[in-house]
Design a protein around this motif. Structure first.
Motif, mmCIF file in Angstrom:
data_model
loop_
_atom_site.group_PDB
_atom_site.id
_atom_site.type_symbol
_atom_site.label_atom_id
_atom_site.label_comp_id
_atom_site.label_asym_id
_atom_site.label_seq_id
_atom_site.Cartn_x
_atom_site.Cartn_y
_atom_site.Cartn_z
ATOM 1 N N GLN A 65 0.846 -1.194 0.000
ATOM 2 C CA GLN A 65 0.000 0.000 0.000
ATOM 3 C C GLN A 65 0.877 1.239 0.000
ATOM 4 O O GLN A 65 1.819 1.332 0.783
ATOM 5 C CB GLN A 65 -0.866 -0.031 1.254
ATOM 6 C CG GLN A 65 -1.998 0.920 1.265
ATOM 7 C CD GLN A 65 -2.845 0.711 2.509
ATOM 8 O OE1 GLN A 65 -2.341 0.397 3.572
ATOM 9 N NE2 GLN A 65 -4.141 0.884 2.376
ATOM 10 N N GLY A 66 0.575 2.186 -0.881
ATOM 11 C CA GLY A 66 1.272 3.455 -0.847
ATOM 12 C C GLY A 66 2.036 3.818 -2.097
ATOM 13 O O GLY A 66 2.755 4.816 -2.099
ATOM 14 N N ASP A 67 1.902 3.048 -3.174
ATOM 15 C CA ASP A 67 2.613 3.400 -4.405
ATOM 16 C C ASP A 67 2.209 4.776 -4.925
ATOM 17 O O ASP A 67 3.050 5.547 -5.381
ATOM 18 C CB ASP A 67 2.382 2.347 -5.493
ATOM 19 C CG ASP A 67 3.334 1.181 -5.377
ATOM 20 O OD1 ASP A 67 4.469 1.389 -4.897
ATOM 21 O OD2 ASP A 67 2.953 0.063 -5.765
ATOM 22 N N ASP A 68 0.922 5.104 -4.847
ATOM 23 C CA ASP A 68 0.459 6.409 -5.321
ATOM 24 C C ASP A 68 1.019 7.540 -4.460
ATOM 25 O O ASP A 68 1.407 8.593 -4.970
ATOM 26 C CB ASP A 68 -1.063 6.464 -5.359
ATOM 27 C CG ASP A 68 -1.697 6.129 -4.016
ATOM 28 O OD1 ASP A 68 -1.071 5.395 -3.221
ATOM 29 O OD2 ASP A 68 -2.822 6.610 -3.754
ATOM 30 N N VAL A 69 1.108 7.334 -3.159
ATOM 31 C CA VAL A 69 1.675 8.333 -2.251
ATOM 32 C C VAL A 69 3.145 8.559 -2.582
ATOM 33 O O VAL A 69 3.609 9.704 -2.680
ATOM 34 C CB VAL A 69 1.516 7.894 -0.777
ATOM 35 C CG1 VAL A 69 2.294 8.797 0.154
ATOM 36 C CG2 VAL A 69 0.065 7.847 -0.393
ATOM 37 N N LEU A 70 3.875 7.482 -2.772
ATOM 38 C CA LEU A 70 5.304 7.596 -3.087
ATOM 39 C C LEU A 70 5.530 8.236 -4.450
ATOM 40 O O LEU A 70 6.474 9.008 -4.617
ATOM 41 C CB LEU A 70 5.959 6.218 -3.017
ATOM 42 C CG LEU A 70 6.045 5.642 -1.612
ATOM 43 C CD1 LEU A 70 6.374 4.160 -1.654
ATOM 44 C CD2 LEU A 70 7.065 6.396 -0.789
ATOM 45 N N ARG A 71 4.676 7.938 -5.422
ATOM 46 C CA ARG A 71 4.803 8.556 -6.742
ATOM 47 C C ARG A 71 4.590 10.067 -6.647
ATOM 48 O O ARG A 71 5.373 10.848 -7.188
ATOM 49 C CB ARG A 71 3.803 7.928 -7.707
ATOM 50 C CG ARG A 71 3.933 8.435 -9.130
ATOM 51 C CD ARG A 71 2.933 7.792 -10.088
ATOM 52 N NE ARG A 71 1.661 7.384 -9.538
ATOM 53 C CZ ARG A 71 0.644 8.211 -9.243
ATOM 54 N NH1 ARG A 71 0.782 9.508 -9.428
ATOM 55 N NH2 ARG A 71 -0.487 7.753 -8.757
ATOM 56 N N ARG A 72 3.531 10.490 -5.913
ATOM 57 C CA ARG A 72 3.282 11.932 -5.733
ATOM 58 C C ARG A 72 4.431 12.609 -5.003
ATOM 59 O O ARG A 72 4.852 13.714 -5.361
ATOM 60 C CB ARG A 72 1.986 12.154 -4.959
ATOM 61 C CG ARG A 72 0.743 12.049 -5.777
ATOM 62 C CD ARG A 72 -0.456 12.582 -5.008
ATOM 63 N NE ARG A 72 -0.460 12.130 -3.623
ATOM 64 C CZ ARG A 72 -1.316 11.268 -3.119
ATOM 65 N NH1 ARG A 72 -2.275 10.778 -3.853
ATOM 66 N NH2 ARG A 72 -1.246 10.899 -1.856
ATOM 67 N N LEU A 73 4.943 11.950 -3.978
ATOM 68 C CA LEU A 73 6.054 12.513 -3.211
ATOM 69 C C LEU A 73 7.309 12.625 -4.077
ATOM 70 O O LEU A 73 8.026 13.630 -4.019
ATOM 71 C CB LEU A 73 6.321 11.650 -1.977
ATOM 72 C CG LEU A 73 7.280 12.201 -0.948
ATOM 73 C CD1 LEU A 73 6.776 13.529 -0.387
ATOM 74 C CD2 LEU A 73 7.466 11.204 0.180
ATOM 75 N N THR A 74 7.564 11.621 -4.899
ATOM 76 C CA THR A 74 8.710 11.659 -5.812
ATOM 77 C C THR A 74 8.575 12.815 -6.785
ATOM 78 O O THR A 74 9.540 13.561 -7.014
ATOM 79 C CB THR A 74 8.825 10.327 -6.586
ATOM 80 O OG1 THR A 74 9.006 9.276 -5.643
ATOM 81 C CG2 THR A 74 9.986 10.348 -7.551
#
Length: 172
Positions: free
Chosen positions: A145-154
Motif C-alpha cells: 500500500q502506498g505506491d500512489d503516495v510515493l509517486r506523488r512525493l517523488t
C-alpha cells in the motif's frame, strides 16, 4: 589500499539550526518571565522553579524530531521516544494532508514511523536512502500500500529539486 568502512548515516542538515532556535526561544521565555516577575517584586524560589519548568516545556515542544537514515533503515528521534522502520521491508506508506504533510511508514516487523515529508524534500540524502529502501521493498514484494503516495512525493521532491537547480543556475 585502504578499505572504506560503512557509510555514516544521513541526517537532517537543518536540525541543528532548529534545535538552536528552540534553545533560544526557551531561554528568552524563561529570562523574560523571571525578569518581569522580579520587577513586579513577586519572584520567589517556587515561582522561579515554575518559570524554569515552563522554559523546559517550551524547549521540549519546539525541539524538532531528529531524522536519520542509513542502508535499509529510517529513524526519527524526539525528546522522549525513538521510532525506526526498515525501509527495505516496508508494508505500507500513508500520507496525511493537514497543516503539515505527515508521512506514515510501516514495516513488516510492525514498526511505525511518522515524519514531516518536507524534511525529505529538504534533505536529498535522506530521500535517497528512503527511495532506495522503497525500491527494495517493491522488489521483495512487501510493499502492498502506498505506491500512489510515493509517486506523488517523488514528483513533488523532484520538482522542488529541479526548481532549486534552475534558481541556483540563474535560469529561473
Amino acid at each position: 589500499m585502504q578499505r572504506s568502512g560503512p557509510l555514516s548515516p544521513a541526517g537532517d542538515r537543518h536540525w541543528r539550526g532548529s534545535a538552536r532556535l528552540a534553545v533560544g526561544c526557551a531561554l528568552a521565555f524563561g529570562t523574560l518571565a523571571v525578569l518581569v516577575d522580579w520587577d513586579a517584586g513577586t519572584l520567589t524560589t517556587p515561582r522561579a522553579a515554575l518559570w524554569l519548568a515552563l522554559s523546559v516545556a517550551v524547549f521540549a515542544v519546539l525541539l524538532p524530531q531528529r531524522v536519520t537514515a542509513g542502508h535499509g533503515w529510517l529513524m526519527v528521534r524526539g525528546p522522549l521516544r525513538r521510532h525506526a522502520v526498515r525501509t527495505d521491508a516496508l508494508v505500507s506508506v500513508w500520507q496525511y494532508d493537514e497543516v503539515s504533510t505527515r508521512l506514515v511508514l510501516r514495516d513488516t516487523y510492525g514498526h511505525r514511523l511518522e515524519l514531516d515529508s518536507r524534511i525529505l524534500a529538504a534533505n536529498p540524502l535522506l530521500w535517497h536512502d528512503l527511495d532506495t529502501g522503497v525500491r527494495r521493498s517493491r522488489e521483495r514484494g512487501t510493499l502492498r500500500q502506498g505506491d500512489d503516495v510515493l509517486r506523488r512525493l517523488t514528483e513533488q521532491i523532484d520538482g522542488e529539486t529541479a526548481q532549486a537547480v534552475l534558481r541556483a543556475s540563474g535560469l529561473a
